[in-house]
Motif scaffolding. Structure first.
Motif, short mmCIF file in Angstrom:
data_model
loop_
_atom_site.label_atom_id
_atom_site.label_comp_id
_atom_site.label_asym_id
_atom_site.label_seq_id
_atom_site.Cartn_x
_atom_site.Cartn_y
_atom_site.Cartn_z
N GLU A 240 0.82 -1.21 0.00
CA GLU A 240 0.00 0.00 0.00
C GLU A 240 0.86 1.26 0.00
OE1 GLU A 240 -2.51 -0.36 3.39
OE2 GLU A 240 -3.70 -2.01 2.53
N GLN A 241 2.05 1.19 0.60
CA GLN A 241 2.93 2.35 0.66
C GLN A 241 3.90 2.41 -0.53
OE1 GLN A 241 4.29 3.40 4.83
NE2 GLN A 241 3.46 1.37 5.23
N SER A 242 3.64 1.53 -1.52
CA SER A 242 4.42 1.51 -2.77
C SER A 242 5.88 1.14 -2.56
CB SER A 242 4.32 2.87 -3.49
OG SER A 242 2.97 3.14 -3.82
N TYR A 243 6.15 0.35 -1.50
CA TYR A 243 7.49 -0.21 -1.33
C TYR A 243 7.55 -1.57 -2.02
CZ TYR A 243 8.54 3.42 2.15
OH TYR A 243 8.78 4.61 2.77
N THR A 244 8.72 -2.18 -1.98
CA THR A 244 8.97 -3.40 -2.77
C THR A 244 8.77 -4.68 -1.96
OG1 THR A 244 10.59 -2.22 -4.13
CG2 THR A 244 10.67 -4.62 -4.17
N VAL A 245 7.99 -5.60 -2.52
CA VAL A 245 7.88 -6.97 -2.02
C VAL A 245 8.59 -7.85 -3.04
CG1 VAL A 245 6.36 -8.88 -1.45
CG2 VAL A 245 5.70 -6.54 -0.84
N VAL A 263 7.89 -13.75 3.95
CA VAL A 263 7.69 -12.72 2.93
C VAL A 263 8.99 -11.93 2.87
CG1 VAL A 263 6.65 -11.12 4.61
CG2 VAL A 263 6.28 -10.78 2.17
N ILE A 264 9.47 -11.66 1.66
CA ILE A 264 10.76 -10.99 1.47
C ILE A 264 10.52 -9.59 0.92
CG2 ILE A 264 13.07 -11.16 0.51
CD1 ILE A 264 12.29 -13.56 2.22
N LEU A 265 11.10 -8.61 1.60
CA LEU A 265 10.94 -7.20 1.23
C LEU A 265 12.29 -6.61 0.80
CD1 LEU A 265 8.89 -6.09 4.38
CD2 LEU A 265 8.02 -7.17 2.28
N ASP A 267 14.32 -2.66 1.12
CA ASP A 267 14.23 -1.27 1.55
C ASP A 267 14.54 -0.35 0.36
OD1 ASP A 267 17.00 -1.01 1.23
OD2 ASP A 267 17.39 -0.49 3.32
N PRO A 268 14.52 0.97 0.54
CA PRO A 268 14.73 1.88 -0.60
C PRO A 268 16.05 1.68 -1.35
CG PRO A 268 13.77 3.08 1.22
CD PRO A 268 14.11 1.72 1.74
N ASP A 269 17.05 1.09 -0.70
CA ASP A 269 18.33 0.84 -1.35
C ASP A 269 18.44 -0.58 -1.91
OD1 ASP A 269 19.61 3.37 -0.95
OD2 ASP A 269 19.79 2.86 1.17
N GLY A 270 17.38 -1.37 -1.76
CA GLY A 270 17.41 -2.74 -2.24
C GLY A 270 17.93 -3.74 -1.22
N GLN A 271 18.21 -3.28 0.00
CA GLN A 271 18.63 -4.21 1.05
C GLN A 271 17.49 -5.19 1.33
OE1 GLN A 271 21.69 -4.16 2.27
NE2 GLN A 271 22.43 -2.07 2.52
N GLU A 272 17.79 -6.49 1.33
CA GLU A 272 16.75 -7.50 1.46
C GLU A 272 16.41 -7.79 2.93
OE1 GLU A 272 17.45 -11.01 -0.82
OE2 GLU A 272 17.70 -9.90 -2.69
N ILE A 273 15.11 -7.97 3.17
CA ILE A 273 14.60 -8.20 4.52
C ILE A 273 13.63 -9.38 4.47
CG2 ILE A 273 13.41 -7.19 6.49
CD1 ILE A 273 13.94 -4.52 4.44
N CYS A 274 13.88 -10.38 5.30
CA CYS A 274 13.01 -11.54 5.39
C CYS A 274 12.22 -11.49 6.70
CB CYS A 274 13.84 -12.82 5.35
SG CYS A 274 12.90 -14.33 5.69
#
Length: 327
Positions: A240-245, A263-265, A267-274
């Motif tokens: 909804e906030q137009s960030y990357t999934v 679910v893998i996200l 951040d604005p720099d492309g750093q991956e978050i699980c």
């Protein structure tokens, strides 16, 4: 933080996150040498080891489809310690490094002493600056840890600090625990989860101002656990906030162990978050008393290193033969 950013954060906190930090993922080419560093110098222990015949659905091993392994190492069980995931892709000789990952900070006098004896230098204030055989940096502070876990922080680069804080604090809900301008012109923001002493550090490098983040092929990933019923809400709020999934909610199987949802996200720099469902992960991540043996057996059976050495030798022989023909 600027007033505009503070105002945005108040408006954008949509995720009521109840999470704990789990691990950072390293991708290594020399598994044997890496394990010697993590176990013999840092003093970590093998917590579990798993082998997979094909690539992970959530790209846990990176953009590779072949056989790979995962070895969890740390100073204690995964449900109470921040640990390291060592990912090894069979047949991959090397990875290209970027400037995304900055360091892991460890507080341990014993590890600092071992690292110093191994030849790693100090920053002049007693902090030993070590690096793994694959080149991943560590700051080892010679003092006792706060709590029972020596791993005190993970530091990653942030190109635009305002955007990064808006994401990590405003969208994901980590708390800002510190914001400082360093003497060299860099800016460091520390993020926390509740009252836990572990920190995620965002470092904006003055020397890289205006330059995009370089992730190479060695890029890692940070993982958090939260109640499984929060995963759909996290994905929805980020969308909804137009960030990357990067990977929508998916179930991952581990042979003989629990199936987890992730679910893998990015951040604005492309750093991956699980984000992984905690209930099943607690079952999956139990310390395996046979983990060390499974790792040693896998390394003994792996002939990748010998194959690469043989290939390099043949290349040198061919180069020498061609050079002789040209004379």
């Amino acid at each position: 933080l600027s007033q505009a950013t503070k105002a945005t954060l108040k408006m954008s906190q949509k995720i009521n996150l109840s999470a704990r930090a789990l691990h950072w993922v390293f991708r290594v080419a020399d598994r044997e040498a890496s394990m010697q560093f993590f176990l013999d110098i840092l003093g970590m222990k093998v917590l579990r080891h798993e082998e997979f015949e094909e690539g992970c659905q959530a790209a846990c091993n990176g953009p590779f489809d072949g056989k790979w392994s995962k070895t969890m190492v740390g100073y204690g069980p995964e449900d109470t310690h921040f640990v390291v995931e060592i990912t090894y892709n069979y047949g991959i000789k090397q990875y290209e490094f970027g400037n995304d990952f900055q360091y892991i900070e460890i507080h341990s006098s014993e590890a600092a002493e071992r690292a110093a004896k191994a030849g790693f230098s100090s920053d002049g204030e007693g902090v030993v600056l070590a690096s793994s055989p694959d080149g991943y940096p560590f700051r080892i502070v010679p003092k006792a840890a706060v709590g029972n876990d020596p791993v005190m922080a993970v530091c990653i680069q942030a190109v635009d600090m305002e955007k990064s804080v808006e994401y990590w604090n405003g969208a994901l809900g980590l708390q800002v625990a510190g914001d400082s301008n360093l003497s060299n012109g860099d800016r460091l923001v520390q993020l926390s989860l509740g009252d836990h002493p572990w920190r995620l550090r965002l470092l904006q490098l003055a020397a890289n101002e205006g330059k995009p983040l370089q992730r190479g092929t060695a890029f890692g990933r940070i993982a958090f656990a939260c109640p499984a019923d929060q995963l759909p809400g996290i994905q929805s709020a980020i969308t909804e906030q137009s960030y990357t999934v990067l990977t929508p909610l998916v179930s991952l199987d581990t042979p003989g162990k629990a199936t987890v949802q992730v679910v893998i996200l990015a951040d604005p720099d492309g750093q991956e978050i699980c984000f992984v469902g905690d209930e099943a992960f607690v079952e999956l991540s139990q310390v395996d008393p046979n983990g060390d043996k499974l790792l040693k057996d896998a390394m003994a059976a792996d002939n990748s290193k010998a194959w690469f050495e043989k290939k390099a030798k043949r290349a040198k022989e061919l180069e020498a033969k061609l050079a002789a023909q040209q004379q």
